[in-house]
Design a protein around this motif. Structure first.
Motif, PDB file in Angstrom:
ATOM      1  N   TYR A  68       0.832  -1.190   0.000  1.00 34.08           N
ATOM      2  CA  TYR A  68       0.000   0.000   0.000  1.00 34.08           C
ATOM      3  C   TYR A  68       0.879   1.258   0.000  1.00 34.08           C
ATOM      4  N   CYS A  69       0.684   2.113  -1.000  1.00 39.75           N
ATOM      5  CA  CYS A  69       1.422   3.383  -1.136  1.00 39.75           C
ATOM      6  C   CYS A  69       2.943   3.214  -1.229  1.00 39.75           C
ATOM      7  N   ALA A  70       3.414   2.035  -1.600  1.00 42.76           N
ATOM      8  CA  ALA A  70       4.858   1.827  -1.768  1.00 42.76           C
ATOM      9  C   ALA A  70       5.315   2.480  -3.074  1.00 42.76           C
ATOM     10  N   ASP A  71       6.578   2.873  -3.137  1.00 42.72           N
ATOM     11  CA  ASP A  71       7.136   3.460  -4.364  1.00 42.72           C
ATOM     12  C   ASP A  71       8.012   2.424  -5.037  1.00 42.72           C
ATOM     13  N   LEU A  72       7.494   1.866  -6.144  1.00 42.74           N
ATOM     14  CA  LEU A  72       8.200   0.843  -6.907  1.00 42.74           C
ATOM     15  C   LEU A  72       8.533   1.359  -8.304  1.00 42.74           C
ATOM     16  N   SER A  73       8.560   2.666  -8.473  1.00 45.49           N
ATOM     17  CA  SER A  73       8.795   3.213  -9.812  1.00 45.49           C
ATOM     18  C   SER A  73      10.108   2.707 -10.390  1.00 45.49           C
ATOM     19  N   GLY A  74      10.044   2.273 -11.651  1.00 49.49           N
ATOM     20  CA  GLY A  74      11.224   1.766 -12.343  1.00 49.49           C
ATOM     21  C   GLY A  74      11.704   0.405 -11.890  1.00 49.49           C
ATOM     22  N   ALA A  75      10.950  -0.268 -11.044  1.00 48.02           N
ATOM     23  CA  ALA A  75      11.364  -1.580 -10.523  1.00 48.02           C
ATOM     24  C   ALA A  75      11.149  -2.691 -11.551  1.00 48.02           C
ATOM     25  N   ASN A  76      11.883  -3.787 -11.385  1.00 52.14           N
ATOM     26  CA  ASN A  76      11.714  -4.958 -12.235  1.00 52.14           C
ATOM     27  C   ASN A  76      10.948  -6.014 -11.444  1.00 52.14           C
ATOM     28  N   LEU A  77       9.680  -6.208 -11.817  1.00 50.80           N
ATOM     29  CA  LEU A  77       8.834  -7.214 -11.185  1.00 50.80           C
ATOM     30  C   LEU A  77       8.433  -8.276 -12.204  1.00 50.80           C
ATOM     31  N   SER A  78       9.242  -8.419 -13.230  1.00 50.23           N
ATOM     32  CA  SER A  78       8.964  -9.394 -14.282  1.00 50.23           C
ATOM     33  C   SER A  78       8.916 -10.797 -13.694  1.00 50.23           C
ATOM     34  N   GLY A  79       7.831 -11.509 -13.993  1.00 49.05           N
ATOM     35  CA  GLY A  79       7.680 -12.877 -13.505  1.00 49.05           C
ATOM     36  C   GLY A  79       7.377 -12.995 -12.021  1.00 49.05           C
ATOM     37  N   ALA A  80       7.183 -11.882 -11.324  1.00 46.24           N
ATOM     38  CA  ALA A  80       6.905 -11.917  -9.878  1.00 46.24           C
ATOM     39  C   ALA A  80       5.497 -12.431  -9.604  1.00 46.24           C
ATOM     40  N   ASN A  81       5.321 -13.063  -8.453  1.00 51.22           N
ATOM     41  CA  ASN A  81       4.013 -13.557  -8.042  1.00 51.22           C
ATOM     42  C   ASN A  81       3.432 -12.578  -7.025  1.00 51.22           C
ATOM     43  N   LEU A  82       2.453 -11.783  -7.484  1.00 49.04           N
ATOM     44  CA  LEU A  82       1.799 -10.768  -6.652  1.00 49.04           C
ATOM     45  C   LEU A  82       0.334 -11.139  -6.413  1.00 49.04           C
ATOM     46  N   THR A  83       0.048 -12.430  -6.392  1.00 48.99           N
ATOM     47  CA  THR A  83      -1.320 -12.899  -6.181  1.00 48.99           C
ATOM     48  C   THR A  83      -1.881 -12.317  -4.879  1.00 48.99           C
ATOM     49  N   ARG A  84      -3.046 -11.678  -4.983  1.00 48.54           N
ATOM     50  CA  ARG A  84      -3.762 -11.071  -3.846  1.00 48.54           C
ATOM     51  C   ARG A  84      -2.945 -10.017  -3.088  1.00 48.54           C
ATOM     52  N   ALA A  85      -1.936  -9.442  -3.727  1.00 49.51           N
ATOM     53  CA  ALA A  85      -1.154  -8.372  -3.081  1.00 49.51           C
ATOM     54  C   ALA A  85      -1.969  -7.075  -3.096  1.00 49.51           C
ATOM     55  N   ASP A  86      -1.759  -6.238  -2.094  1.00 50.22           N
ATOM     56  CA  ASP A  86      -2.433  -4.938  -2.029  1.00 50.22           C
ATOM     57  C   ASP A  86      -1.462  -3.866  -2.509  1.00 50.22           C
ATOM     58  N   LEU A  87      -1.722  -3.364  -3.727  1.00 49.66           N
ATOM     59  CA  LEU A  87      -0.885  -2.323  -4.321  1.00 49.66           C
ATOM     60  C   LEU A  87      -1.658  -1.012  -4.420  1.00 49.66           C
ATOM     61  N   SER A  88      -2.645  -0.832  -3.557  1.00 47.56           N
ATOM     62  CA  SER A  88      -3.460   0.387  -3.571  1.00 47.56           C
ATOM     63  C   SER A  88      -2.580   1.615  -3.389  1.00 47.56           C
ATOM     64  N   GLY A  89      -2.748   2.582  -4.286  1.00 46.85           N
ATOM     65  CA  GLY A  89      -2.014   3.845  -4.172  1.00 46.85           C
ATOM     66  C   GLY A  89      -0.523   3.742  -4.417  1.00 46.85           C
ATOM     67  N   ALA A  90      -0.039   2.587  -4.858  1.00 47.34           N
ATOM     68  CA  ALA A  90       1.399   2.400  -5.089  1.00 47.34           C
ATOM     69  C   ALA A  90       1.850   3.121  -6.356  1.00 47.34           C
ATOM     70  N   ASN A  91       3.111   3.577  -6.358  1.00 49.52           N
ATOM     71  CA  ASN A  91       3.700   4.190  -7.551  1.00 49.52           C
ATOM     72  C   ASN A  91       4.443   3.100  -8.303  1.00 49.52           C
ATOM     73  N   LEU A  92       3.859   2.682  -9.438  1.00 44.32           N
ATOM     74  CA  LEU A  92       4.430   1.629 -10.264  1.00 44.32           C
ATOM     75  C   LEU A  92       4.736   2.167 -11.661  1.00 44.32           C
ATOM     76  N   SER A  93       5.012   3.454 -11.741  1.00 42.15           N
ATOM     77  CA  SER A  93       5.265   4.040 -13.060  1.00 42.15           C
ATOM     78  C   SER A  93       6.568   3.499 -13.639  1.00 42.15           C
ATOM     79  N   GLY A  94       6.501   3.108 -14.918  1.00 37.18           N
ATOM     80  CA  GLY A  94       7.671   2.591 -15.614  1.00 37.18           C
ATOM     81  C   GLY A  94       8.147   1.240 -15.135  1.00 37.18           C
ATOM     82  N   VAL A  95       7.342   0.545 -14.353  1.00 38.27           N
ATOM     83  CA  VAL A  95       7.734  -0.743 -13.794  1.00 38.27           C
ATOM     84  C   VAL A  95       7.597  -1.867 -14.832  1.00 38.27           C
ATOM     85  N   ASP A  96       8.418  -2.900 -14.711  1.00 35.80           N
ATOM     86  CA  ASP A  96       8.323  -4.065 -15.583  1.00 35.80           C
ATOM     87  C   ASP A  96       7.553  -5.151 -14.835  1.00 35.80           C
ATOM     88  N   LEU A  97       6.299  -5.351 -15.252  1.00 38.04           N
ATOM     89  CA  LEU A  97       5.449  -6.390 -14.670  1.00 38.04           C
ATOM     90  C   LEU A  97       5.134  -7.453 -15.717  1.00 38.04           C
TER      91      LEU A  97
END
Length: 194
Positions: A68-97
């Motif tokens: 929640y509200c974490a800053d992950l901008s520019g992060a590499n989350l390729s192939g990550a398992n985010l099942t049922r994760a709460d990313l509300s309000g998170a900064n995921l701009s430019g992220v690799d998902l």
């Protein structure tokens, strides 16, 4: 590894924490910007308001994690398992998902502008008032995904799975780029010319 040891090693300049076990760890407000958490186990970890700018979380396990509200901008989350994760309000701009599993994830009010979400699994994910400006959702599975009040300006939904014709039309009217495979008769006509 204990959180205290992780923070001490990070403060000393270490950035490589691949395959680290942080199962159910309390990591709220933590700063791990630029670290490599390649294949890390962050199952149900609390990363509330964490600074994870540019972090490598390739193939990491973040099932049920609180981002929640974490800053992950520019992060590499390729192939990550985010099942049922709460990313509300998170900064995921430019992220690799790309190819990430976001099934059942909450992405409401998240900032995903220019994110690569190609081939991502968004089955039953919640996207309410999410910013997807310029994001790439080519080949993503959007079956049962709740999409409400989302900014889809120049968002690419090529060959997406689970979008109804009505939803595609609606998204296109809001500025999304919808590119599907040509209809069967056209495809066979093209092939017959070769």
């Amino acid at each position: 590894m204990e959180v205290e040891e992780l923070l001490a090693r990070y403060a000393a300049g270490e950035r490589n924490f691949r395959d680290i076990e942080l199962f159910r760890s309390e990591l709220s407000n933590i700063n791990l910007a630029g670290a490599s958490l390649f294949r890390a186990n962050l199952f149900r970890a609390n990363l509330f308001r964490a600074n994870l700018i540019g972090v490598n979380l390739y193939n990491a396990t973040l099932i049920g994690a609180n981002l929640y509200c974490a800053d992950l901008s520019g992060a590499n989350l390729s192939g990550a398992n985010l099942t049922r994760a709460d990313l509300s309000g998170a900064n995921l701009s430019g992220v690799d998902l790309s190819a990430a599993d976001l099934s059942g994830a909450i992405l409401s009010y998240a900032h995903l502008s220019y994110a690569d979400m190609s081939r991502a699994n968004l089955h039953k994910a919640i996207l309410i008032d999410t910013n997807l400006t310029g994001a790439n959702l080519s080949g993503a599975d959007l079956t049962g995904t709740e999409i409400t009040g989302v900014n889809v300006t120049e968002t690419r939904f090529s060959l997406g799975i689970g979008l109804s014709t009505e939803m595609k039309r609606e998204l296109q009217q809001q500025g999304a780029i919808i590119e599907d495979m040509p209809e069967e008769p056209h495809a066979s006509r093209l092939l017959s010319r070769i």
